[in-house]
Write an enzyme that holds these catalytic residues in place. Structure first.
Site, short mmCIF file in Angstrom:
data_model
loop_
_atom_site.label_atom_id
_atom_site.label_comp_id
_atom_site.label_asym_id
_atom_site.label_seq_id
_atom_site.Cartn_x
_atom_site.Cartn_y
_atom_site.Cartn_z
N HIS A 143 5.28 -1.36 2.51
CA HIS A 143 3.90 -0.84 2.41
C HIS A 143 3.47 -0.81 3.94
O HIS A 143 2.16 -0.94 4.09
CB HIS A 143 2.95 -1.58 1.51
CG HIS A 143 3.26 -1.41 0.23
ND1 HIS A 143 2.14 -1.76 -0.70
CD2 HIS A 143 4.06 -0.90 -0.56
CE1 HIS A 143 2.53 -1.55 -2.04
NE2 HIS A 143 3.67 -0.92 -1.92
N HIS A 162 11.18 4.96 -7.99
CA HIS A 162 10.16 5.80 -7.82
C HIS A 162 10.31 6.76 -6.40
O HIS A 162 10.71 6.12 -5.32
CB HIS A 162 8.99 5.10 -7.96
CG HIS A 162 8.61 4.21 -6.98
ND1 HIS A 162 7.82 4.42 -5.88
CD2 HIS A 162 8.61 2.81 -6.97
CE1 HIS A 162 7.63 3.25 -5.15
NE2 HIS A 162 8.03 2.18 -5.78
N GLU A 182 4.39 6.11 -8.55
CA GLU A 182 4.46 4.46 -8.90
C GLU A 182 3.36 3.96 -8.15
O GLU A 182 2.38 2.94 -8.61
CB GLU A 182 5.80 3.94 -8.80
CG GLU A 182 5.65 2.56 -9.37
CD GLU A 182 5.20 1.27 -8.49
OE1 GLU A 182 4.83 0.27 -8.85
OE2 GLU A 182 4.86 1.67 -7.13
N GLU A 183 3.22 4.33 -6.67
CA GLU A 183 2.21 3.44 -6.00
C GLU A 183 0.77 3.55 -6.25
O GLU A 183 -0.07 2.67 -5.65
CB GLU A 183 2.46 4.05 -4.38
CG GLU A 183 4.12 3.42 -3.67
CD GLU A 183 4.15 2.20 -3.76
OE1 GLU A 183 3.38 1.19 -3.98
OE2 GLU A 183 5.47 1.70 -3.38
N ASP A 195 13.12 -1.48 -8.18
CA ASP A 195 11.98 -1.26 -7.16
C ASP A 195 11.61 -2.53 -6.47
O ASP A 195 10.36 -2.98 -6.41
CB ASP A 195 10.84 -0.80 -8.34
CG ASP A 195 9.65 -0.36 -7.06
OD1 ASP A 195 9.71 -0.34 -5.96
OD2 ASP A 195 8.55 -0.60 -7.79
N ASP A 197 10.91 0.63 -0.21
CA ASP A 197 10.15 0.94 -1.54
C ASP A 197 9.61 2.38 -1.26
O ASP A 197 8.84 2.94 -0.68
CB ASP A 197 8.79 0.00 -1.11
CG ASP A 197 7.84 0.09 -2.18
OD1 ASP A 197 8.27 0.46 -3.44
OD2 ASP A 197 6.77 -0.32 -2.14
ZN LIG Z 1 7.91 0.27 -5.24
#
Ligand SMILES: [Zn+2]
Length: 463
Positions: free
Chosen positions: A426, A281, A327-328, A355, A293
Site C-alpha cells: 500500500h 487479486h 479486493e482492496e 495475497d 500486493d
Molecule cells: Zn492484497
C-alpha cells in the site's frame, strides 16, 4: 511419538495419491522453479500496465491483458461482470502552520496520503488544531468538546517486533482497525478530519494508504495516513502545546464502475464440473504498481495454468484461475462470484489464494476439517525440497476465498515470510524490484503443486 516419527518417514499408511501423481508433483515443482513465466507476467503487470486501482483504465487494461494471456494458453476464459467502487486520488498536502517553538512565518511539511474512499476537503483545504490519541481507550477518556472541529490523529504504532517475530499479519491486524474506522470514530466525537499513523513497518517517511470506512448516519470526514515519522513529530509537538495544521485532500468518489473477475478454466478430464480455484487479486492501490500486493498472487496463479499447459497435464477436475477484482476496496469481485456460484459451491473442491506478497513460503496454511492435514502429507513432501513443507491449519486463508471457506470448501494459501511485506504494501514502494525472483517461483511451485494435487486426486479432499 513413535507413530508420529514413523508417519513422517513413511508417510500416511494410505496415501490419496499414486506414485505417478507424486512424480508429477515433483515435475511441476521443478518446472515452476525454472520457468520465468510468472516473473515476466509480473514485470508486465507492474512496469507496463502499472497501478490497477478499482474502476481505473489500468485495471480494465489488466483484465483484458490477463484474459488474453489465459486464452493464449488454451484455457476457457470468462469475464465475470461485477461493480466496483470508483475513487480517485488528487492533490494531497499537509503542513503545520502553528506549533510550539516554530520559526515565525514558516510552515512544516507533514507527509501524508489520503485513505482509500476518503471524502474530499474543501478545495483550499481546512485548518484546525491537531489532537493525538494512541488508542481507543485514549479516545474514550477524552472530553468530546476538546476534539470538536479538530483534526484527530490515531497514533497506533505498528509493532515491528511482533512483525519480525511472528510475521507482519499479526502486527497489521493489531493496527489496521484504526485505519478502518478512524473516520467513523472521529466524526462521532465531532472531529473535522482524521489522520492515522501509517499501518506498516517502513522507515524512510513513506505513507501507507488503504481502505477506510464510513457509516450511515454519521458525517463523512476526510481521512489520511501520515508517515510514522510525522506521527511521532505530531505526538511530540502536541505534547508541548497547541499545534495547527493545514490539510488538503482532494478526492473524487464517482458512481460505482463496471469491472470484471477474470476466470480461466483448465478443464478437467473426468469431472470438469468440479473446480479447484487458484487465485490472486488483480486490483492494487494507486501509489505503487501493486507488485507484492497482489500482482505476485495473480502471476503465481497464472503460472499454475501455464505449467499444466506446458507439461501437457490434464487433471481429473478443472483448475480454475481467478484474478479477483477490487479486493482492496471491499472484495466486490469475490462477492459477485459467491452470488453467481451460489448453486454450485458444492462442486468447489478447493480454493487457493496468494495475497501476502512473494516472500519465501515455508509451506501452506489450510482451512478445513482436521482430516485434511494428513491427507495433504504427500503434497507437503513434494514441496520439501524447496523448504515449503510446513502445513498448518488456520481459520482463514485469503480474503477473496473467505466466502468459499465459510461454506466449507477446503481453502489454502502459501505461508509466506511476511516479516517485510508490510514495509511496502500500500505504499509507493510496492514495485517490481521488491519481488525476489527465486521466492516468487517458490510461491508458484506451491500454488501449482497444490492445485494439481487437489484437482487430480481419485477422491476429492476431505471436507
Ligand atoms: Zn492484497
Amino acid at each position: 511419538m513413535r507413530d508420529r516419527v514413523l508417519a513422517r518417514i513413511l508417510g500416511p499408511s494410505t496415501s490419496a495419491f499414486t506414485a505417478d501423481q507424486i512424480a508429477t508433483m515433483g515435475k511441476l515443482r521443478d518446472a515452476a522453479i525454472a520457468d520465468p513465466y510468472a516473473l515476466d507476467e509480473l514485470r508486465h503487470l507492474t512496469n507496463n500496465i502499472g497501478p490497477r486501482i478499482s474502476g481505473s483504465p489500468q485495471a480494465q487494461h489488466a483484465v483484458e491483458y490477463v484474459a488474453a494471456e489465459m486464452k493464449a494458453l488454451g484455457a476457457e476464459v470468462t469475464l465475470e461482470k461485477t461493480s466496483v467502487p470508483h475513487w480517485i486520488r488528487g492533490t494531497e498536502t499537509g503542513a503545520l502552520t502553528a506549533w510550539p517553538g516554530m520559526t515565525p512565518g514558516t510552515t512544516q511539511k507533514i507527509v501524508l496520503t489520503a485513505l482509500g474512499g476518503s471524502v474530499t476537503t474543501p478545495a483550499d483545504g481546512l485548518t484546525a488544531e491537531v489532537v493525538v490519541v494512541n488508542s481507543w481507550a485514549d479516545l474514550k477518556a477524552l472530553n468530546p468538546a476538546t476534539v470538536k472541529g479538530k483534526i484527530l490523529l490515531f497514533n497506533k504504532k505498528f509493532d515491528k517486533q511482533l512483525a519480525a517475530q511472528q510475521g507482519g499479519i499479526y502486527a497489521y491486524g493489531d493496527a489496521v482497525q484504526y485505519r478502518a474506522v478512524a473516520p467513523i470514530a472521529g466524526a462521532s466525537v465531532g472531529a473535522s478530519a482524521v489522520l492515522v499513523r501509517s499501518v506498516g513497518g517502513a522507515d524512510y517517511r513513506i505513507p501507507h494508504t488503504g481502505m477506510t470506512m464510513y457509516a450511515p448516519g454519521i458525517e463523512k470526514i476526510p481521512a489520511a495516513a501520515v508517515t510514522a515519522e510525522d506521527a511521532d513529530t505530531l505526538a511530540d509537538l502536541t505534547h508541548q502545546g497547541p499545534v495547527t495544521m493545514h490539510l488538503t485532500l482532494i478526492t473524487q468518489t464517482l458512481p460505482d464502475a463496471p469491472s470484471f473477475n477474470v476466470i480461466a478454466d483448465w478443464k478437467g478430464t473426468e469431472h470438469p464440473e468440479q473446480v479447484v480455484v487458484v487465485s490472486g487479486h488483480l486490483d492494487s492501490w494507486d501509489l505503487g504498481t501493486g507488485a507484492i500486493d497482489d500482482g505476485a498472487g495473480v502471476v503465481v496463479s497464472m503460472q499454475a495454468i501455464h505449467l499444466l499447459q506446458k507439461l501437457g497435464i490434464h487433471p481429473r477436475r478443472t483448475v480454475r484461475f481467478i484474478a479477483w477484482m477490487s479486493e482492496e476496496e471491499g472484495s466486490q469481485g469475490a462477492a459477485t462470484y459467491m452470488k453467481d456460484h451460489e448453486a454450485d459451491v458444492e462442486s468447489h473442491i478447493g480454493a487457493l489464494e496468494s495475497d501476502l506478497g512473494a516472500g519465501h513460503p515455508d509451506g501452506v496454511v489450510w482451512a478445513g476439517k482436521p482430516e485434511l492435514g494428513p491427507w495433504l502429507a504427500p503434497v507437503a513432501q513434494a514441496l520439501e525440497p524447496i523448504g515449503a513443507h510446513t502445513f498448518r491449519s488456520s481459520p482463514e486463508t485469503g480474503e477473496d476465498i473467505n466466502g468459499l471457506t465459510e461454506k466449507g470448501v477446503p481453502s489454502f494459501a502459501p505461508s509466506q515470510d511476511g516479516r517485510y511485506y508490510f514495509n511496502y504494501h500500500h505504499t509507493p514502494a510496492d514495485t517490481f524490484d521488491k519481488v525476489n525472483p527465486r521466492e516468487l517461483s517458490e510461491n508458484a511451485a506451491v500454488m501449482t503443486v497444490l492445485a494439481y494435487a487437489l484437482a487430480d486426486s481419485a477422491e476429492p479432499a476431505p471436507r
